[in-house]
Write an enzyme that holds these catalytic residues in place. Structure first.
Site, PDB file in Angstrom:
ATOM      1  N   HIS A 136      34.481 -28.188  75.041  1.00 24.25           N
ATOM      2  CA  HIS A 136      34.132 -26.808  74.694  1.00 24.25           C
ATOM      3  C   HIS A 136      33.342 -26.254  75.878  1.00 24.25           C
ATOM      4  CE1 HIS A 136      31.848 -23.604  72.621  1.00 24.25           C
ATOM      5  NE2 HIS A 136      32.716 -23.689  71.642  1.00 24.25           N
ATOM      6  N   ASP A 212      28.339 -34.358  72.961  1.00 27.12           N
ATOM      7  CA  ASP A 212      28.460 -33.133  72.173  1.00 27.12           C
ATOM      8  C   ASP A 212      28.965 -33.546  70.783  1.00 27.12           C
ATOM      9  OD1 ASP A 212      29.175 -30.817  70.919  1.00 27.12           O
ATOM     10  OD2 ASP A 212      30.260 -29.962  72.617  1.00 27.12           O
ATOM     11  N   GLN A 215      31.292 -31.325  66.640  1.00 25.27           N
ATOM     12  CA  GLN A 215      32.441 -31.460  65.737  1.00 25.27           C
ATOM     13  C   GLN A 215      32.492 -32.827  65.073  1.00 25.27           C
ATOM     14  OE1 GLN A 215      34.286 -29.064  64.739  1.00 25.27           O
ATOM     15  NE2 GLN A 215      34.024 -27.485  66.295  1.00 25.27           N
ATOM     16  N   LYS A 238      27.693 -25.632  61.648  1.00 23.04           N
ATOM     17  CA  LYS A 238      28.971 -26.339  61.490  1.00 23.04           C
ATOM     18  C   LYS A 238      28.841 -27.464  60.471  1.00 23.04           C
ATOM     19  CE  LYS A 238      30.479 -25.332  66.135  1.00 23.04           C
ATOM     20  NZ  LYS A 238      31.518 -24.320  66.148  1.00 23.04           N
ATOM     21  N   CYS A 378      37.125 -21.318  72.883  1.00 24.67           N
ATOM     22  CA  CYS A 378      36.121 -21.641  73.909  1.00 24.67           C
ATOM     23  C   CYS A 378      36.458 -22.959  74.596  1.00 24.67           C
ATOM     24  CB  CYS A 378      34.707 -21.694  73.340  1.00 24.67           C
ATOM     25  SG  CYS A 378      34.216 -20.190  72.514  1.00 24.67           S
TER      26      CYS A 378
END
Ligand code: PMP
Length: 423
Positions: A136, A212, A215, A238, A378
């Site tokens: 991302h 990261d 997700q 999220k 993104c």
């Protein structure tokens, strides 16, 4: 395929009762962009604001005291959720800020501020920062810019033919690599990264790892100790919490040597006109008033997820993913970007529809009460890899049901006919 039994009560999520475009039921398949919040989270925030709101760490009265307790209890809860210690959790406004915070703090070390043992973060011309092509932009641009500021070289792990991070490209991690920043789960393909292999290669050359987890934290068990990463970032919105709050996890002994990047109230030990001594982490990285209401909401979201159990969340979403991918595989003209099987991937499916622009697909679905994401999400470099500028993305969450997937597949199977695409 047998319908999967729902994991949570749909009524827990008030927004799901909202009629869409006339009187249609909402089929929400955009949890990868932002998830809906359970009533428990909404109530926790209203309750905090109606009963306890006061300035954190700034007053001697009861409300300030209650707010400070809520703030620190939330930190302990979120820390436990990812297997960290409370002092390793820095509140931010979201993953984007978490990753920028880290990159700017490293710049400050490089700028020679003489902070503690900040030399360990020094970047010199000729050093490398390694990312992956699957990132991302939030985990790509801060590092590209850090390279611009310091003269370090920007390089990346590449993808295999299915669009997964390819361990065969780990050789780009070398003697001069200082930072390896990579996503746990791609927000385009849903593929789970080979974390252990990347971490091993990074640590073998003394580089820091930055995960990261935006997700992954809402969908898989995430334990930063087991993953052995040095830093991690994720966003409240999220994972069924509110917007405006996120986390930077940092290994305690690393945060201790990291310079601050924003300056102001709440992050100091002593200020004089001549010189300032900064607070220890995490306060050192939390300048100014923090979004306490949102932090309380995030802690409640973590309670909600923990009560279900992340193993159960992952298992449930795996079944939905299998249903989603099997269904997409049967619709002519659909090209899924990334792995087509449920193994090693989460409930995100980005795809193109032959002959129909993703925005048209999105509008067609929206007219039927079905919410998906369209665009490049993104993540332009991975779209370039697949040779398309944009895609449609369906992503599941804990409230997604088998019938949501059926409704989506049924509508999608009509798209090409509607737009009169031949074949
Ligand atoms: N990383 C990934 C993998 C994401 O999916 C997102 C959000 N789409 C981000 C980072 C950025 O998160 P936020 O917008 O909450 O800062």
């Amino acid at each position: 395929m047998n319908a999967v039994r729902p994991l949570v009560a749909r009524e827990d999520f008030p927004i799901l009762a909202r009629p869409m475009r006339g009187d249609q039921a909402l089929v929400y398949l955009d949890s990868g962009a932002t998830a809906q919040r359970p009533r428990a989270v909404l109530d926790a925030m209203v309750d905090f604001d109606t009963r306890s709101n006061g300035a954190v760490k700034r007053g001697s009265h009861l409300l300030a005291e209650e707010s400070t307790v809520a703030y620190e209890e939330a930190r302990a809860k979120v820390a436990a959720f990812i297997g960290a210690a409370p002092q390793e959790i820095v509140w931010t406004s979201g993953s984007t800020q978490s990753l920028n915070l880290l990159a700017y703090a490293i710049s400050n070390a490089t700028a020679g501020r003489g902070w503690g043992n900040a030399d360990r973060f020094l970047l010199r011309a000729g050093d490398d920062i390694v990312v992956t092509r699957a990132e991302h932009h939030a985990n790509l641009l801060p590092w590209q810019e850090l390279c611009e500021r310091t003269g370090a070289r920007f390089t990346w792990l590449d993808l295999d033919s299915e669009g997964r991070i390819d361990p065969a490209t780990l050789a780009v991690i070398g003697r001069r690599t200082r930072i390896v920043a990579f996503t746990h789960v791609s927000n385009v393909t849903g593929a789970v990264s080979p974390v252990a292999q990347i971490v091993e290669a990074a640590h073998a050359v003394g580089a820091f790892t930055v995960l990261d987890a935006c997700q992954s934290a809402p969908h898989l068990p995430v334990n930063v100790r087991e993953l052995d990463v040095d830093f991690a970032a994720f966003s409240g919105h999220k994972m069924y919490g509110p917007t405006g709050v996120g986390v930077l996890y940092g290994r305690e002994e690393l945060l201790a040597d990291l310079p601050p990047y924003q300056f102001g109230g709440s992050m100091i030990e002593r200020v004089t006109m001549e010189k300032t001594r900064y607070a220890r982490p995490p306060a050192r990285f939390e300048a100014g008033s923090q979004p306490v209401t949102q932090i309380v909401g995030l802690a409640r979201a973590v309670d909600y997820l923990s009560a279900i159990g992340m193993e159960n969340v992952a298992r449930y979403e795996d079944e939905l993913t299998a249903q989603l991918l099997a269904g997409l595989g049967q619709i002519p003209g659909i090209r899924v970007l990334g792995p087509r099987t449920g193994a090693g991937r989460t409930g995100i499916a980005a795809f193109t529809v032959d002959g129909v622009h993703p925005h048209d697909v999105g509008q067609f679905l929206d007219a039927r009460g079905i919410a998906v994401r369209v665009g490049h999400h993104c993540a332009q470099p991975i779209h370039d890899f697949f040779g398309v500028p944009a895609s449609v993305r369906a992503s599941v969450g804990i409230y997604t049901t088998s019938s949501d997937i059926d409704a989506f597949l049924d509508a999608l199977s009509q798209v090409r006919g509607y737009f009169r695409v031949e074949g």
